[in-house]
Write an enzyme that holds these catalytic residues in place. Structure first.
Site, PDB file in Angstrom:
ATOM      1  N   CYS A 103     -49.610 -15.826-128.344  1.00 31.68           N
ATOM      2  CA  CYS A 103     -50.395 -16.408-127.245  1.00 31.68           C
ATOM      3  C   CYS A 103     -50.612 -15.428-126.087  1.00 31.68           C
ATOM      4  CB  CYS A 103     -49.761 -17.701-126.756  1.00 31.68           C
ATOM      5  SG  CYS A 103     -48.122 -17.534-126.010  1.00 31.68           S
ATOM      6  N   HIS A 119     -45.973 -20.933-123.270  1.00 31.36           N
ATOM      7  CA  HIS A 119     -47.287 -20.805-123.918  1.00 31.36           C
ATOM      8  C   HIS A 119     -48.341 -20.536-122.850  1.00 31.36           C
ATOM      9  CE1 HIS A 119     -49.957 -21.164-127.342  1.00 31.36           C
ATOM     10  NE2 HIS A 119     -50.771 -21.914-126.619  1.00 31.36           N
ATOM     11  N   HIS A 130     -56.881 -20.123-127.372  1.00 29.77           N
ATOM     12  CA  HIS A 130     -55.486 -19.689-127.449  1.00 29.77           C
ATOM     13  C   HIS A 130     -55.072 -19.394-128.887  1.00 29.77           C
ATOM     14  CE1 HIS A 130     -53.445 -23.816-128.497  1.00 29.77           C
ATOM     15  NE2 HIS A 130     -54.664 -23.785-128.969  1.00 29.77           N
TER      16      HIS A 130
END
Length: 358
Positions: free
Chosen positions: A272, A320, A332
């Site tokens: 990520c 994240h 993402h």
């Protein structure tokens, strides 16, 4: 204006859901060959976990792996920084030693010159001189020589002190380097363990259960996104991307379809924060490598001021990160087993929004 934004948000949400369904691995094929009335899922065996429980367990494992990945990436970045600093210190030590050698050579030359003059110091030689002009001229040169010698000795002493400091700093950085390597190894083992456990759980599922698992993921994301939109958050978000933000978004969306791999930062796969950091690097801005450091070091902006290119940090542990691309959507790298994709910006719990090009 608010109604228009809400409609755009609803349209974007519908588009996201359609894309997710059509691009989900194994699901599109299953839909193409599905019968009008799909058979009901078989009843679980007594004592067996429900698919919902398995789904939660898998998601928890991947979340833990994500947190460990951030720790791994941070340790890796710190290891690289310490290695570069140690190389810099080594170069300073080499240069300092060369300087000491030069100063010692100069001191040796002065000693040899004195020896050649019979061993008498310049002051004694002047006292024995019978010429007043020669005495005065020599006195001036003596003062210059004494000043130069004093300066040389002071420089030699300072350089030796610098070398001691560089050596101590290098030794301390070696200790930090080793500590970060241990952290990396520990995080790596944890990541591999969590991912392996999640993959084993998923591998035990039948084809229809795997399809249902994907559906559960999408339903959870849809529910979260709908709840976020219902707060009216999107109606206040109308920021315009900067030129750099547009380039970052273009790069990030250009990676759609590439697999998530922990620790990866392209070009074939990403985690990520690898995706977000590389997107902004492509836009001409170097930002921290990990989601936690992105949260800590980049300027925070209110959610209502969010604009395309901004980074959305998710979960309480900031494990994240995604990039906002507008109209309530983000891009993402979700987790192992999934590819870079577009999803609703509110499909996970938002912790903060940060701006790389503030």
């Amino acid at each position: 204006m608010g109604v228009v934004r809400q409609r755009r948000g609803a349209s974007a949400l519908a588009l996201l859901c359609a894309m997710a369904i059509l691009t989900a691995p194994g699901l599109a094929t299953g839909m193409a060959h599905a019968s009008p009335a799909a058979p009901a899922a078989p009843a679980p065996e007594p004592g067996a976990k429900s698919l919902e429980e398995v789904h939660k367990e898998i998601e928890d494992l991947y979340h833990q792996a994500g947190a460990a990945t951030d720790a791994y990436n941070q340790a890796e970045a710190e290891t690289k920084a310490q290695s570069e600093k140690i190389v810099e210190l080594a170069n300073l030590i080499v240069a300092g030693q060369a300087k000491i050698d030069t100063l010692k050579s100069r001191a040796g030359a002065a000693a040899r010159a004195q020896y050649r003059s019979g061993g008498l110091p310049p002051g004694a030689q002047l006292a024995l001189s019978g010429s007043p002009s020669q005495f005065l001229d020599g006195a001036g040169r003596l003062r210059q020589g004494e000043k130069a010698t004093s300066s040389m000795l002071s420089e030699l002493d300072g350089t030796q002190n610098d070398l001691k400091r560089y050596a101590a700093d290098a030794s301390a950085r070696w200790a930090v380097l080793e500590e970060n390597r241990v952290k990396q190894e520990t995080a790596k083992k944890e990541i591999e363990g969590k991912i392996k456990a999640a993959e084993e759980l998923e591998s035990k599922l039948k084809a229809e259960e795997k399809a249902r698992l994907i559906q559960l993921e999408q339903e959870a994301q849809y529910k979260a996104q709908t709840a976020w939109l219902s707060t009216g958050a999107l109606k206040d978000i109308n920021g315009t991307a900067t030129d750099a933000g547009k380039r970052a978004v273009q790069f990030a969306t250009g990676q759609i379809g590439k697999p998530y791999v922990w620790g990866a930062e392209g070009p074939g796969s990403y985690d990520c924060s690898g995706l977000t950091s590389q997107a902004w690097l492509a836009a001409g801005k170097r930002i921290p490598r990990t989601s936690q450091e992105q949260l800590r070091l980049l300027p925070k902006v209110p959610l209502k001021d969010m604009r395309p290119g901004d980074l959305i940090i998710y979960f309480d542990d900031a494990s994240h990160v995604a990039m906002y691309i507008g109209d309530g959507a983000m891009v993402h790298a979700p987790r192992p087993g999934r590819n870079v994709t577009i999803a609703g910006a509110g499909s996970m719990p938002i912790k903060a929004v940060v701006r790389p090009d503030a």
